[in-house]
Each structure stands twice: as C-alpha cells, then as structure tokens.
Write a protein that holds these residues in place. Structure first.
Motif, PDB file in Angstrom:
ATOM      1  N   ASN A   3       0.820  -1.210   0.000  1.00  9.34           N
ATOM      2  CA  ASN A   3       0.000   0.000   0.000  1.00  9.34           C
ATOM      3  C   ASN A   3       0.853   1.259   0.000  1.00  9.34           C
TER       4      ASN A   3
ATOM      5  N   GLU B  81       0.993   4.093  -2.945  1.00 13.02           N
ATOM      6  CA  GLU B  81       0.786   5.503  -2.650  1.00 13.02           C
ATOM      7  C   GLU B  81       1.923   6.357  -3.192  1.00 13.02           C
TER       8      GLU B  81
ATOM      9  N   ARG C  58      -8.470   1.269  -5.531  1.00 20.93           N
ATOM     10  CA  ARG C  58      -8.486   2.686  -5.155  1.00 20.93           C
ATOM     11  C   ARG C  58      -9.070   3.498  -6.309  1.00 20.93           C
TER      12      ARG C  58
END
Length: 427
Positions: free
Chosen positions: A75, A79, A111
């Motif tokens: 993650n 990002e 996302r």
C-alpha cells in the motif's frame, strides 16, 4: 488350503461388518474413522513437526502476520507511485504520469482515486476512450459517487463534440467527402431520434427519461439550437429555472445577429416566461425582492405584457411599497382597461393608502382614497366602513351613516351569498 480359506472368510466378514456399520460411506468409496477432530488436529501437528521440527515458519499466525506486513509495504509503495503521478501531471508530463498511475493500480487496484487521476491524464492528451474507461472503473468501485457519473457524461459530451467538429472541418474542406457525409448523417439521425424519444417521455410525464434523451440528442448534434430550447422548457417544467435560463441565453447568444428570426423570437418568449415563472416561484416562498429583480428583467425585454406588471405590483404590495404597486397596476390597466382583476388591485391599494392617511390624520385625503377604492370595487363592505369612520371625524354625518348602512347591507348580502353557495356545494 483350509487355512487360506479361513483368512478369506475372515476378510469377507470384516468387509461385511464395515458395510453394515456405514453403507453410505462404503458406497462413496471412503472409510469411516473413529478419531475425534482433536485427535486429527494433534496428528496433523505431529506430522508437521516430523517434517519441519520446531520451526515456526509454517505456523498460520506467523504467515498472517507476515501478510499484514507485506500489505502495508504494498500500500505504501502504491501511494508513492500515485503521488509521483500527481506530481508529473502538475509538470505537464501526462504520459509519464499514466505510467506511474498504472504502477499504483498494479499494486492496489481497489483505489478509485487512482483510476480518476489516470482518467484525467488521458483526458489531457485527448484519449477520450481511455479516459471514460478509467472513470467507469472508478465509478464501479463507488457507485454512489454521483460526481463520477456526471464526469463520465461530460467527457462523453466533449468526445462527441470533438468528433462533430472534426467531421464538420472535413466537410468544409471537401463537402462531398463520402465518409464525412455518412458520419454526419448518422449523427444527425441519432440526434433526431433521441429528440423524438424525449418529446414522448415528456408527454408521458417521465421527466428523467426526457432529460436523458434530449441530452443524447445534444451530444450527437451540439449545434442544433432547437434541442437547447426544448431542454430549457424541460428545466422550466421541473422548476430548475437557473438551468432553463442558461439554455435560453446560450441560444440567444448564438442568434444574436438574427433578432428577427423565428428561433430568436421563440427563445426570447420562453426566456420571459421563465423569468416570470421564477418570480412567481419566489413570490410564493416570500422572496419578494428576488421576484422583483426577475420581473424587472422580464419587463426590460417586454413592456407590453400586462401580467408582468400585475405580478410585480403584487410583490410591491407584499413589501408595503404602495406607490410602486399602484404604478404597476395602473400601467397594466392602460394595457387592458377592461380587466377587472386590475381594478380590484388598484382599489385595494387605494384602501391601504386611505388607512395610512387616516392614521396620519389626513382625513380629507383618506376620504378621497376610500372613495376611489369604492369606485374600483363597490362590493367591498370594508371600504364603506372605513370611509364612514373618516366621514364621522369630518362631521359628514349623513355620508357617514349612509356608508355604515351600505357596509352592513353588503356584509349581510355577502354572508347570505356565501352560505347559499356553501349549501349548494354540499348538495
């Protein structure tokens, strides 16, 4: 031989016993077990230790803990790629930004903002299909986000307009270009079919369907002004007056040089009706000042419509601006001297002005105002009673008595008429 036969008989006897104990399990080709679940679990753990010893590498809790750590790392890495992509967009490096967004999506495909940013980058470089695809992926992850649906529709609209302009440009260079002619005809046909469906749905009362169809028509043929006029009418019916006005102003801007054309005159008429409807809408909600501003705009464009003056006069009356109300009613009366509704309004204003004069002890002026009110509406008993009180102060005894009697007679007659109508209605 006998010993062998005895062994065979023993085996057959054992098989028969198993079958009798659990025929279903035997028929399924499996064998029953007498071990409990705890014993099976213990046996499994023993087998694991036999293979791997005391190592905890293959323990379930260790594997889950390791998965959590890996998830955090993935993650965070996703990002980082996403933030890098945003930076590249700000630098105008759209293709590089798309690569970064792809890397982020490869690591975390759930996302929606990753898809949205990637869609924006595609839109900057003119790749409408890829942009719409990514917006739809984002919308699928969050169907409740109405802004994404709106963005998809807007992107499709831009795409169609771009296609329409490209075809128009091709025809301007070569009016007989076969492919351009065919594509243009297809777009116009689709637009007309969508407009027809919009009309039918509006007649059925399906306003959402009508909006959807007329938007489709505009998407396929964005230069047809009649579609915007129709959409403005739909917005007006839905009481979305600002949207209706925007559509009409767009059309007027396009035909500003053709003020005698049928399109201009019809759009101007619809715009004035919308201003008036918007003003009435504001009036009923107590927004009198806003209503006056809208009616001012209408009267500025159309000075021969008595209804506009009547409505503005009503707003002024609600604001207790009696002088302006009277001026508007008198202007409306000049346009239509026979309209009794205007006479009643003028009478009401004169009665109010008479009451103010009476309070200010201007009794002679009050008498004149009440007299004018009675002339405009001789059936209103209250006007006679008001004048009777004023004449009593002025020592016009006979006139005061006559007004008082007339007021009483009219009041009784009005009550008798009221009760008579009520009785007839009940029957």
């Amino acid at each position: 031989m006998e010993h062998a036969r005895e062994e065979e008989q023993n085996e057959e006897s054992q098989h028969q016993t198993l079958a009798e104990e659990d025929p279903i399990m035997l028929g399924a080709g499996v064998f029953p077990t007498a071990l409990s679940e705890e014993q099976l679990a213990a046996a499994t753990e023993k087998a694991r230790q036999d293979l791997f010893g005391s190592s905890k590498i293959f323990h379930l809790d260790a594997i889950e803990k390791k998965n959590y750590v890996m998830s955090d790392i993935i993650n965070n890495r996703a990002e980082e790629h996403y933030e890098k992509g945003k930076t590249l967009v700000n630098m105008g490096l759209m293709e590089e930004a798309i690569i970064s967004f792809n890397k982020a999506l490869n690591l975390d495909p759930r996302r929606k903002e990753f898809y949205s940013r990637k869609a924006e980058a595609y839109l900057y470089i003119g790749d409408f299909q890829s942009s719409v695809l990514n917006y739809r992926m984002a919308s699928n992850l969050d169907p409740a986000d109405e802004s994404l649906v709106s963005t998809i529709s807007h992107t499709l609209y831009i795409h169609v307009v771009s296609c329409y302009r490209d075809i128009s440009h091709a025809l301007s260079l070569d009016p007989s270009h076969p492919e351009a002619v065919s594509l243009m005809a297809t777009l116009k046909l689709r637009a007309e079919e969508a407009k027809a469906r919009a009309v039918n749905k509006a007649l059925e009362g399906n306003m959402n369907g009508a909006f959807h169809c007329i938007n489709k028509a505009i998407d396929n043929n964005p230069v047809e002004l009649d579609y915007y006029i129709f959409r403005g009418t739909l917005y007006r019916r839905a009481k979305n007056f600002n949207a209706a006005i925007d559509n009409y102003l767009l059309v007027l801007d396009k035909v500003n040089d053709m003020k005698e054309s049928e399109t201009y005159l019809e759009t101007q008429r619809q715009l004035l009706l919308t201003y008036n409807d918007f003003a009435v809408h504001c009036y009923h909600r107590g927004f009198y000042e806003e209503a006056v501003l809208l009616l001012n705009q209408s009267i500025k464009e159309e000075k021969q419509e008595k209804g506009l003056y009547i409505n503005r006069g009503d707003c002024f009356l609600k604001q207790c601006n009696l002088d302006f109300a009277l001026l508007d009613y008198e202007q409306a009366q000049e346009l239509d001297p026979e309209d009794w509704r205007i006479q009643i309004r003028i009478a009401a204003v004169n009665n109010e002005k008479g009451l103010l004069s009476h309070q200010n002890r201007n009794y002679q002026e009050a008498d004149e105002r009440f007299t004018t009110a009675i002339e405009g509406n001789p059936c209103m008993s209250q006007y006679y009673l008001n004048r009777a009180k004023t004449r009593q102060i002025l020592r016009h005894v006979t006139g005061s008595q006559e007004d008082a009697v007339t007021s009483l007679l009219l009041d009784i007659r009005n009550k008798q008429t009221f009760f008579s109508n009520s009785t007839e209605g009940s029957e």
